[in-house]
Design a protein around this motif. Structure first.
Motif, PDB file in Angstrom:
ATOM      1  N   SER A  59       0.761  -1.348  -0.064  1.00 15.94           N
ATOM      2  CA  SER A  59       0.206   0.009   0.295  1.00 15.94           C
ATOM      3  C   SER A  59       0.767   1.209  -0.083  1.00 15.94           C
ATOM      4  O   SER A  59       0.361   2.487  -0.083  1.00 15.94           O
ATOM      5  N   TYR A  60       2.024   0.987   0.210  1.00 19.30           N
ATOM      6  CA  TYR A  60       3.011   2.157   0.306  1.00 19.30           C
ATOM      7  C   TYR A  60       3.813   2.623  -0.835  1.00 19.30           C
ATOM      8  O   TYR A  60       4.288   3.651  -1.343  1.00 19.30           O
ATOM      9  N   CYS A  61       3.709   1.504  -1.937  1.00 19.30           N
ATOM     10  CA  CYS A  61       4.521   1.642  -3.130  1.00 19.30           C
ATOM     11  C   CYS A  61       4.097   2.255  -4.310  1.00 19.30           C
ATOM     12  O   CYS A  61       3.098   1.815  -4.552  1.00 19.30           O
ATOM     13  N   ALA A 102      11.259  -3.842  -9.483  1.00 21.32           N
ATOM     14  CA  ALA A 102      10.029  -3.947  -8.938  1.00 21.32           C
ATOM     15  C   ALA A 102       9.485  -5.371  -9.417  1.00 21.32           C
ATOM     16  O   ALA A 102       8.419  -5.585 -10.266  1.00 21.32           O
ATOM     17  N   TRP A 103       9.877  -6.316  -8.816  1.00 18.69           N
ATOM     18  CA  TRP A 103       9.266  -7.926  -9.024  1.00 18.69           C
ATOM     19  C   TRP A 103       8.828  -8.397  -7.726  1.00 18.69           C
ATOM     20  O   TRP A 103       9.283  -7.973  -6.692  1.00 18.69           O
ATOM     21  N   ARG A 104       7.824  -9.483  -8.067  1.00 24.16           N
ATOM     22  CA  ARG A 104       7.288  -9.996  -6.792  1.00 24.16           C
ATOM     23  C   ARG A 104       8.437 -11.273  -6.449  1.00 24.16           C
ATOM     24  O   ARG A 104       8.808 -11.481  -5.381  1.00 24.16           O
ATOM     25  N   VAL A 130      21.244  -6.300  -4.055  1.00 22.97           N
ATOM     26  CA  VAL A 130      20.309  -6.266  -4.942  1.00 22.97           C
ATOM     27  C   VAL A 130      18.988  -6.610  -4.074  1.00 22.97           C
ATOM     28  O   VAL A 130      18.974  -7.198  -2.868  1.00 22.97           O
ATOM     29  N   THR A 131      17.945  -6.038  -4.675  1.00 17.51           N
ATOM     30  CA  THR A 131      16.634  -6.301  -3.930  1.00 17.51           C
ATOM     31  C   THR A 131      15.543  -6.778  -5.224  1.00 17.51           C
ATOM     32  O   THR A 131      15.396  -5.796  -5.889  1.00 17.51           O
ATOM     33  N   LEU A 132      14.949  -8.119  -5.130  1.00 20.02           N
ATOM     34  CA  LEU A 132      14.388  -8.572  -6.289  1.00 20.02           C
ATOM     35  C   LEU A 132      13.209  -9.267  -5.842  1.00 20.02           C
ATOM     36  O   LEU A 132      12.371  -9.858  -6.864  1.00 20.02           O
ATOM     37  N   HIS A 153      15.738  -7.296   1.925  1.00 18.27           N
ATOM     38  CA  HIS A 153      14.401  -7.808   1.770  1.00 18.27           C
ATOM     39  C   HIS A 153      13.884  -7.604   3.053  1.00 18.27           C
ATOM     40  O   HIS A 153      14.380  -7.780   4.430  1.00 18.27           O
ATOM     41  N   ASN A 154      13.094  -6.273   3.092  1.00 22.01           N
ATOM     42  CA  ASN A 154      12.589  -5.798   4.318  1.00 22.01           C
ATOM     43  C   ASN A 154      11.261  -6.662   4.820  1.00 22.01           C
ATOM     44  O   ASN A 154      10.547  -6.946   4.038  1.00 22.01           O
ATOM     45  N   ILE A 155      11.007  -6.433   6.243  1.00 24.55           N
ATOM     46  CA  ILE A 155       9.816  -7.317   6.648  1.00 24.55           C
ATOM     47  C   ILE A 155       8.740  -6.080   6.581  1.00 24.55           C
ATOM     48  O   ILE A 155       7.705  -6.412   6.798  1.00 24.55           O
ATOM     49  N   ASP A 156       9.255  -4.984   6.463  1.00 24.85           N
ATOM     50  CA  ASP A 156       8.363  -3.697   6.263  1.00 24.85           C
ATOM     51  C   ASP A 156       7.525  -3.200   7.488  1.00 24.85           C
ATOM     52  O   ASP A 156       7.695  -2.287   7.970  1.00 24.85           O
ATOM     53  N   THR A 157       6.777  -4.022   8.125  1.00 20.64           N
ATOM     54  CA  THR A 157       6.369  -3.767   9.353  1.00 20.64           C
ATOM     55  C   THR A 157       5.953  -5.176  10.278  1.00 20.64           C
ATOM     56  O   THR A 157       6.763  -6.129  10.117  1.00 20.64           O
ATOM     57  N   ASP A 173       6.295 -15.385   4.058  1.00 22.79           N
ATOM     58  CA  ASP A 173       7.219 -15.451   2.758  1.00 22.79           C
ATOM     59  C   ASP A 173       8.520 -14.574   2.882  1.00 22.79           C
ATOM     60  O   ASP A 173       9.463 -14.991   2.407  1.00 22.79           O
ATOM     61  N   ARG A 174       8.111 -13.383   3.363  1.00 21.95           N
ATOM     62  CA  ARG A 174       9.512 -12.601   3.529  1.00 21.95           C
ATOM     63  C   ARG A 174      10.613 -13.470   4.497  1.00 21.95           C
ATOM     64  O   ARG A 174      11.756 -13.459   4.008  1.00 21.95           O
ATOM     65  N   LEU A 175      10.232 -13.922   5.349  1.00 15.90           N
ATOM     66  CA  LEU A 175      11.021 -14.564   6.496  1.00 15.90           C
ATOM     67  C   LEU A 175      11.702 -15.943   5.754  1.00 15.90           C
ATOM     68  O   LEU A 175      13.126 -16.062   5.885  1.00 15.90           O
ATOM     69  N   LEU A 225       7.833   6.586   5.866  1.00 13.28           N
ATOM     70  CA  LEU A 225       7.063   6.396   4.514  1.00 13.28           C
ATOM     71  C   LEU A 225       7.414   7.627   3.692  1.00 13.28           C
ATOM     72  O   LEU A 225       7.200   8.809   4.173  1.00 13.28           O
ATOM     73  N   VAL A 226       7.771   7.547   2.374  1.00 17.09           N
ATOM     74  CA  VAL A 226       7.441   8.453   1.608  1.00 17.09           C
ATOM     75  C   VAL A 226       6.074   8.537   1.070  1.00 17.09           C
ATOM     76  O   VAL A 226       5.822   7.469   0.095  1.00 17.09           O
ATOM     77  N   PRO A 227       5.041   9.130   1.129  1.00 25.08           N
ATOM     78  CA  PRO A 227       3.803   9.341   0.881  1.00 25.08           C
ATOM     79  C   PRO A 227       3.750   9.517  -0.732  1.00 25.08           C
ATOM     80  O   PRO A 227       4.289  10.516  -1.341  1.00 25.08           O
TER      81      PRO A 227
END
Ligand code: SAM
Ligand code: DTB
Ligand code: SF4
Length: 317
Positions: A59-61, A102-104, A130-132, A153-157, A173-175, A225-227
């Protein structure tokens, strides 16, 4: 000697968050000094190598195909463009070159091309990152073989707040990806974002997940967050400066030997707020005019900030 712990209880972390600000900052700064030169900041540069049309719904991206941020999609960048961006970053004094897509998840074919990029960056004498998106264990092993130094690979929240922010994947999935990266022997860069409507308990829980990993992430980016107009989180309330600095301090206390990066959002922070973050234990930034899709603090502004604070950027060699 600082003992590394991996058994933090949520309540202990919440207690850190509720300490008097001066006591918290003193504690964090003392730990920072035991483990790092307090006047050095590591600098990394970012390059978006594949922009937009991401199937995830974070939701932030700006790059999710699920929201309309007006961003033009672009296919994977050509190798020569990547090389010239990396050379420029190196000339500016950046130690690490981070490439984001910007990949899943990457396909095995696209990974071939990214591996070429990693080899070129290494050839320039810079650290590569890299972050892929999500990786399989085999893909992580291929990246390790290519010489990759860091995977972001951020866990983000927090685990608890996750489904309010992203619905196209799960926290686990992140972990799992972080686990594949760690097992392949690549350094992990993992952190999160503040300002996603999370509570203080969520911040404590997010930091607990990072600190209780079998190995602390080597780099811990803390983003504000960069809105982005057009995204569901375009008008989120900003955390207070004090609460943001507290989170940096708690990250430093929980992960004493990790490099804590004051990441996205510096463009909207005052010099004094950034100075407090460095005092609280932040010792890395993204350097260069651009983040992935939004502007960063300009280099000349950062130079003036570092000069004013007597901070040295690590120089390679
Ligand atoms: N698609 C991959 C992924 O999500 O891991 C890699 C690229 S993604 C843009 C990398 C990270 O950027 C995210 O995990 C998130 O922490 C951060 N990010 C994205 N948009 C942001 C924003 N508007 N403000 C702050 N951080 C953001
Ligand atoms: C991280 O933690 N922050 C960076 C990097 N890792 C990949 C990305 C920040 C993105 C900010 C919003 C944008 O420019 O799109
Ligand atoms: Fe895709 Fe990453 Fe953006 Fe999420 S944060 S939408 S996974 S590029």
């Amino acid at each position: 000697m600082t003992q590394l712990r991996h058994d933090w209880k949520l309540e202990e972390i919440e207690n850190l968050f509720s300490m008097p600000f001066n006591d918290l900052l003193f504690k964090a700064h003392s730990i920072h000094r035991e483990n790092f030169d307090p006047n050095k900041v590591q600098v990394s540069s970012l390059l978006n190598i594949k922009t937009g049309a991401c199937p995830e719904d974070c939701s932030y991206c700006s790059q999710s195909s699920k929201h309309d941020s007006g961003l033009e999609r672009e296919s994977l960048m050509q190798l020569n463009q990547v090389i010239s961006a990396a050379k420029k970053a190196k000339e500016l004094g950046s130690e690490r070159f981070c490439m984001g897509a910007a990949w899943r998840n990457p396909t095995d074919k696209s990974l071939d091309l990214v591996i070429e990029m990693i080899k070129e960056v290494k050839g320039l004498g810079m650290e590569s990152c890299v972050t892929l998106g999500m990786l399989t264990d085999k893909q992580a092993e291929r990246l390790k073989k290519a010489g990759l130094d860091y995977y972001n690979h951020n866990i983000d929240t927090s685990k608890e707040h996750y489904s309010n922010v992203i619905t196209t994947r799960e926290f686990q999935d992140r972990l799992d990806t972080i686990d594949h990266v760690q097992k392949a022997g690549i350094n992990v860069c993992s952190g999160g974002i503040l300002g996603l409507g999370e509570s203080v308990e969520d911040r404590a829980s997010m930091l607990q997940t990072l600190a209780n990993m079998a190995v602390h992430p080597n780099s811990v980016p803390i983003n504000l967050l960069v809105p982005i107009p057009g995204t569901p989180f375009e008008s989120m309330d900003r955390p207070s400066e004090i609460d943001f600095v507290r989170s940096i301090a708690v990250a430093r206390i929980l992960m004493p030997k990790s490099v804590v990066r004051l990441s996205a959002g510096r463009n909207d922070m005052s010099e004094s707020m950034q100075a407090m973050c460095f005092f609280a234990g932040a010792n890395s930034v993204f350097y260069g005019d651009e983040l992935l899709t939004t502007p960063n603090v300009t280099q000349s502004t950062d130079e003036a900030l570092f000069k004013g604070l007597g901070i040295n950027m690590h120089q390679h060699h």
